[in-house]
Write a protein that holds these residues in place. Structure first.
Motif, PDB file in Angstrom:
ATOM      1  N   ASP A 143       0.854  -1.191   0.000  1.00  0.00           N
ATOM      2  CA  ASP A 143       0.000   0.000   0.000  1.00  0.00           C
ATOM      3  C   ASP A 143       0.890   1.241   0.000  1.00  0.00           C
ATOM      4  O   ASP A 143       1.271   1.746   1.057  1.00  0.00           O
ATOM      5  CB  ASP A 143      -0.922  -0.025   1.219  1.00  0.00           C
ATOM      6  N   HIS A 144       1.225   1.720  -1.175  1.00  0.00           N
ATOM      7  CA  HIS A 144       2.115   2.887  -1.279  1.00  0.00           C
ATOM      8  C   HIS A 144       1.995   3.495  -2.671  1.00  0.00           C
ATOM      9  O   HIS A 144       1.641   2.811  -3.634  1.00  0.00           O
ATOM     10  CB  HIS A 144       3.570   2.492  -1.006  1.00  0.00           C
ATOM     11  N   GLU A 180       3.031   1.943  -8.119  1.00  0.00           N
ATOM     12  CA  GLU A 180       2.026   2.088  -7.064  1.00  0.00           C
ATOM     13  C   GLU A 180       1.393   0.742  -6.735  1.00  0.00           C
ATOM     14  O   GLU A 180       1.146  -0.077  -7.633  1.00  0.00           O
ATOM     15  CB  GLU A 180       0.939   3.061  -7.513  1.00  0.00           C
ATOM     16  N   LYS A 181       1.129   0.508  -5.450  1.00  0.00           N
ATOM     17  CA  LYS A 181       0.419  -0.697  -5.016  1.00  0.00           C
ATOM     18  C   LYS A 181      -0.665  -0.302  -4.022  1.00  0.00           C
ATOM     19  O   LYS A 181      -0.416   0.489  -3.117  1.00  0.00           O
ATOM     20  CB  LYS A 181       1.381  -1.698  -4.376  1.00  0.00           C
ATOM     21  N   ARG A 182      -1.852  -0.854  -4.233  1.00  0.00           N
ATOM     22  CA  ARG A 182      -2.968  -0.638  -3.318  1.00  0.00           C
ATOM     23  C   ARG A 182      -3.634  -1.978  -3.059  1.00  0.00           C
ATOM     24  O   ARG A 182      -3.739  -2.814  -3.968  1.00  0.00           O
ATOM     25  CB  ARG A 182      -3.990   0.336  -3.925  1.00  0.00           C
ATOM     26  N   GLN A 216      -6.627  -2.888  -2.791  1.00  0.00           N
ATOM     27  CA  GLN A 216      -7.847  -3.181  -3.542  1.00  0.00           C
ATOM     28  C   GLN A 216      -7.583  -3.500  -5.007  1.00  0.00           C
ATOM     29  O   GLN A 216      -8.507  -3.852  -5.750  1.00  0.00           O
ATOM     30  CB  GLN A 216      -8.840  -2.013  -3.445  1.00  0.00           C
ATOM     31  N   CYS A 235      -1.951   2.112 -10.263  1.00  0.00           N
ATOM     32  CA  CYS A 235      -2.779   0.897 -10.173  1.00  0.00           C
ATOM     33  C   CYS A 235      -3.939   0.907 -11.156  1.00  0.00           C
ATOM     34  O   CYS A 235      -4.378  -0.144 -11.617  1.00  0.00           O
ATOM     35  CB  CYS A 235      -3.333   0.754  -8.763  1.00  0.00           C
TER      36      CYS A 235
END
Length: 529
Positions: free
Chosen positions: A36-37, A69-71, A73, A219
């Protein structure tokens, strides 16, 4: 670097000194986790800048650092998603016609490797057919006798066989791609590419490039697009490299295998048995998934891939089902020996000759093949041991996971192979001592099968076979089964040492030993009584 990343994750924020030192962290307010970043994109060296020169005054190429980017969801698609983000960002920065892909644990061993590859792509007569050039995967940390086996025969014999039958598969590293082919373009005989000097807009600042490219690594960029489906590296497989290579060849492109005298790139092999078995489980599971899907070479590639190339892929796609045959000959002959049931012809019978011939010729062929490509005799013995271990554990669990996935009882999971080990593990690896230091169902299966064959020989030696009294007659009738049990006991010697004799932390844990002994005794009791 690892310590800094872990510290930042624990703190949940970027310390002021690190934020000041690294420009890429400017817009980061907090860090929830590794999953998450926001993205970081920083031009470390701007090749368009006349001041970007080395100590000899020669121009340096553009060097860019990217963290996508990583999330939580959004599915980030592991390695395939990272490669696709890099493809998009590089298209904005240079749009170079060729892309080199190497794993993070590999380094260049030959500065002329890229030049050699360009000789294929730029060939005026046949270069326009080539989608990628694949180097063999070689390693810098192999022990002399390759305690956990290697890909020596695959890389030096089987990939050249691919090359002669239509082109090697894409193995995910040490490969140079043509950008158009990797991005989904179909091959056409009329395709003509004009190579022109690439010119970039020097008026555009590095900061504007960084800002524009961050969107390409976000994302949400791939939502409702063909990325991962028809463009870029394919999603939905544990072996995205194999699937991507199949899709490229199915569009009419061909590939080339290149093995120079000096290895172009060197990587790192797993240094524990469990990591090796887990890695092969992932490979076997992913390739069986492809075979059972619409991307099976007999369906997906039948128009543009020759039949012999389709068959080449089956060698690997059917790794997992081979586990049943291996489990049969590891378990059933010993079980029937304890029950007094002969499975093979008598040693003195004419019909025993074909069995002896096949066994002898196959093993001699395997030994010559291994030694011919630079291995040692002891290394070949280790390779046979790993052949047995992989087929009774890695491939067995791979097919079980595939069955569960087809029944929608589970989902496939991408497991990263560990490459960083502590000093004790590294010392045992260098001394070529097998490491069993953790509890695993794979070790339970290995120990159970090894102990069962050992108990079978002990029972035979003490009681012989119930209905026979003369030792010579026993060997004549059960000779092949006795020989097979002896060979299996010999192959499993490291397991017996780890169960009964070793005292170091690399021995088989007591919990695994007790369970394995119980299962082996139960199987022996069922056979005898």
């Amino acid at each position: 670097m690892k310590s800094r990343i872990e510290t930042i994750t624990k703190l949940g924020k970027i310390p002021a000194d690190i934020r000041k030192e690294h420009k890429g962290f400017d817009e980061w307010g907090s860090v929830s986790s590794r999953q998450d970043h926001p993205s970081i994109l920083h031009v470390l060296i701007d090749g368009r800048n006349p001041n970007a020169i080395d100590i000899e005054g020669k121009a340096l190429p553009t060097l860019v650092y990217l963290t996508r980017e990583k999330r939580p969801q959004f599915h980030h698609h592991f390695k395939a998603g990272a490669l696709n983000a890099l493809i998009r960002v590089s298209s904005r920065i240079s749009n170079a016609p060729f892309i080199l892909n190497v794993d993070c644990d590999m380094y260049s061993n030959d500065s002329k490797a890229i030049r050699d590859v360009l000789c294929f792509f730029l060939d005026e007569e046949n270069g326009h057919d080539i989608a990628y050039v694949q180097y063999p995967q070689t390693f810098c940390n192999l022990t002399k006798n390759e305690i956990y086996g290697s890909l020596r025969v695959v890389m030096q014999f089987e990939l050249p066989g691919f090359d002669g039958n239509g082109g090697p598969c894409y193995i995910g590293t040490g490969c140079v791609h043509r950008r158009e082919a990797l991005c989904g373009m179909k091959h056409s005989k009329e395709l003509a590419v004009e190579w022109k000097e690439m010119k970039s807009d020097r008026r555009e600042s590095a900061s504007s490039i960084e800002e524009d490219c961050k969107a390409l690594a976000s994302c949400t960029y791939e939502e409702n697009t063909l990325w991962g489906k028809q463009m870029g590296v394919k999603y939905g497989s544990l072996v995205e490299d194999i699937l991507t290579g199949i899709s490229i060849q199915a569009r009419g492109w061909r590939s080339v295998y290149l093995k120079p005298e000096r290895a172009a790139f060197l990587g790192v092999v797993p240094t524990t048995l469990l990591d090796t078995l887990v890695q092969h489980k992932r490979w076997a599971e992913g390739q069986l998934q492809i075979f059972l899907s619409k991307h099976c070479t007999f369906l997906y590639g039948r128009q543009n891939m020759p039949l012999k190339l389709q068959l080449c892929y089956c060698i690997y796609m059917l790794w997992a089902p081979n586990s049943f045959a291996t489990l049969y000959f590891v378990f059933v002959p010993c079980f029937c020996l304890l029950k007094g049931i002969p499975l093979f012809p008598k040693i003195s019978s004419f019909w025993g000759i074909p069995f002896l011939y096949v066994i002898f010729v196959h093993r001699v062929h395997s030994l010559v093949e291994f030694v011919w490509c630079g291995g040692t005799i002891r290394g070949w013995l280790n390779e046979q041991r790993m052949w047995l271990f992989k087929r009774t554990t890695s491939y067995f669990f791979a097919i079980i996971d595939n069955i569960l996935m087809l029944c929608r009882c589970s989902k496939s999971a991408f497991v990263i192979t560990g490459k960083v080990v502590d000093d004790d593990v590294n010392r045992r690896y260098e001394q070529e001592i097998m490491d069993f230091g953790t509890s695993s169902p794979m070790y339970t299966i290995l120990a159970t099968l090894a102990l069962f064959n050992l108990f079978g020989l002990i029972a035979l030696g003490t009681k012989k076979v119930a209905i026979y009294d003369v030792g010579v007659e026993v060997f004549d009738i059960f000779g092949f089964q006795i020989i097979l049990c002896c060979l299996l006991v010999f192959v499993n010697l490291p397991i017996y040492q780890a169960v009964f004799f070793r005292k170091d932390s690399g021995k088989i844990p007591a919990s695994v030993t007790l369970v394995s002994i119980a299962f082996a005794l139960l199987a022996s009791a069922l056979a005898i009584y």
